[in-house]
Design a protein around this motif. Structure first.
Motif, PDB file in Angstrom:
ATOM      1  N   THR A 298       0.822  -1.221   0.000  1.00  0.00           N
ATOM      2  CA  THR A 298       0.000   0.000   0.000  1.00  0.00           C
ATOM      3  C   THR A 298       0.850   1.262   0.000  1.00  0.00           C
ATOM      4  N   ALA A 299       2.133   1.149   0.341  1.00  0.00           N
ATOM      5  CA  ALA A 299       3.014   2.318   0.354  1.00  0.00           C
ATOM      6  C   ALA A 299       3.641   2.584  -1.004  1.00  0.00           C
ATOM      7  N   ILE A 300       3.390   1.753  -1.980  1.00  0.00           N
ATOM      8  CA  ILE A 300       4.038   1.860  -3.289  1.00  0.00           C
ATOM      9  C   ILE A 300       3.031   2.400  -4.297  1.00  0.00           C
ATOM     10  N   ALA A 301       3.437   3.439  -5.013  1.00  0.00           N
ATOM     11  CA  ALA A 301       2.589   4.051  -6.037  1.00  0.00           C
ATOM     12  C   ALA A 301       3.242   3.864  -7.395  1.00  0.00           C
ATOM     13  N   THR A 302       2.468   4.163  -8.438  1.00  0.00           N
ATOM     14  CA  THR A 302       2.943   4.021  -9.816  1.00  0.00           C
ATOM     15  C   THR A 302       2.968   5.388 -10.479  1.00  0.00           C
ATOM     16  N   ASP A 303       4.100   5.740 -11.069  1.00  0.00           N
ATOM     17  CA  ASP A 303       4.243   6.977 -11.827  1.00  0.00           C
ATOM     18  C   ASP A 303       4.636   6.594 -13.244  1.00  0.00           C
TER      19      ASP A 303
END
Length: 371
Positions: A298-303
């Motif tokens: 949940t702490a990882i996002a996608t750019d």
């Protein structure tokens, strides 16, 4: 006029205070020793399987097992009418007795001829003839013995026994039916498979094979050809592996049509809960143990094409860091590159974080710290 302005100013609301920075939850990455695992889909197969077929022809008298039961080696499965073979054995026994009597007579006649030839009462040709007659009688005796043994074997084969221990299938022939023996197209009666232990076969893709081969050359991972590397297996519907085993076999070539290497592991199955034909997810050790940093997914996002995490700096402003991800380990994601152990990572509230903006961080204890 000054009084008018003062009076008009009394009706306006006071200026509002600036909103505080949004609150977020931060935590330092979990640091612990992990081991990478590669996952594949496999299918279970019995270590041994045998098709039970009739070895003699005849009518089935009885079925002596319960469909699907566990049987031991030597257990009686079927009985076939033995009367024709008992009659054949009786006939062969009589022929053997006759052959032995002929051999005994031939021996006595040869002994008499050998005594008489000394006094020239009989010629040498008579002796030769009687010696040949004795040899023929011995040959006939051996043939009769072989016929009797074959007849007794046929009687034995009318009792169809389990050749090994395992779980038996259903009976395919009912009492009263005629079955064919080994001299023709032998009738299939049932089958038996072993259950403990059990094999699981799976196909390793070429990229994983090359990676593991490279690690072996570098001394960072033992080869499954020489070492029974550990495997974990999750059955259908299981979120986590429930079975453990070890590698048992790697094929000697890749399948040219699929580019995969057929592999096999052996799994204990003492409770017989796994049946041949079931699917399972196989986890094969993919590295030596190493120290790693881990975060919840949940702490990882996608750019776009990058994976990023939001880090709160010392001045409470937000910074985005690109990271390289590894596999999951006990619910946390391995971060291979891009993060430091002392970084404060936003683990809750990343939707309120903006790069370069200030936030109000609240520290959460790292989950599952292990050494």
């Amino acid at each position: 006029m000054l009084l008018a302005f003062a009076l008009s100013g009394c009706g306006q609301p006071p200026p509002q205070a600036a909103a505080p920075p949004p609150a977020v939850t931060v935590a330092q990455p979990t640091k612990r020793t992990v081991t990478d695992w590669d996952e594949f889909t496999g299918r279970f197969e019995a270590m041994e399987e045998v098709q039970v077929r009739a070895r003699v022809g005849g009518f089935v008298n009885s079925v002596e097992f319960r469909d699907g039961a566990i049987v031991r080696a030597g257990d009686l499965l079927y009985t076939i009418d033995a009367r024709p073979f008992e009659a054949a054995a009786l006939q062969a026994d009589g022929q053997l007795s006759d052959a032995r009597a002929r051999a005994e007579l031939a021996k006595r006649e040869l002994d008499r001829a050998l005594t008489l030839v000394v006094t020239s009462a009989v010629s040498e040709s008579i002796v030769d003839q009687r010696r040949q007659t004795l040899q023929a009688a011995h040959a006939a005796e051996m043939q009769a013995e072989g016929a009797l043994k074959a007849a007794r074997l046929n009687i034995e084969f009318t009792h169809v026994l389990a050749p090994m221990a395992g779980r038996v299938s259903r009976h395919l022939v009912s009492p009263g039916n005629l079955v064919q023996g080994a001299e023709g197209n032998a009738t299939l009666l049932t089958s038996i498979v072993t259950l403990d232990p059990i094999y699981i076969y799976f196909d390793v893709d070429e990229a994983t094979y090359l990676k593991n081969n490279r690690l072996w050359f570098e001394g960072r991972r033992p080869s499954s050809r020489d070492t029974p590397n550990p495997v974990q297996v999750a059955l259908t519907g299981e979120a986590k592996p429930s079975k453990e085993g070890k590698m048992d076999f790697l094929d000697n070539r890749l399948d040219v049509s699929t580019g995969t290497l057929r592999s096999r592991a052996i799994i204990p199955n003492k409770d017989f809960s796994i049946l041949p034909g079931q699917f399972g997810r196989v986890r094969l050790i993919g590295s030596s143990p190493y120290e790693a940093l881990l975060l919840p997914d949940t702490a990882i996002a996608t750019d776009q094409s990058r994976k990023i995490v939001f880090v709160v700096k010392d001045d409470d402003t937000v910074e985005a860091k690109a990271v390289t991800l590894g596999p999951l380990d006990e619910g946390l994601r391995v971060i291979r590159e891009g993060l430091k152990a002392e970084d404060r990572v936003i683990v809750d509230g990343i939707q309120r974080a903006r790069v370069g903006a200030k936030v109000t961080p609240h520290t959460a204890a790292p989950a599952g710290n292990k050494s």
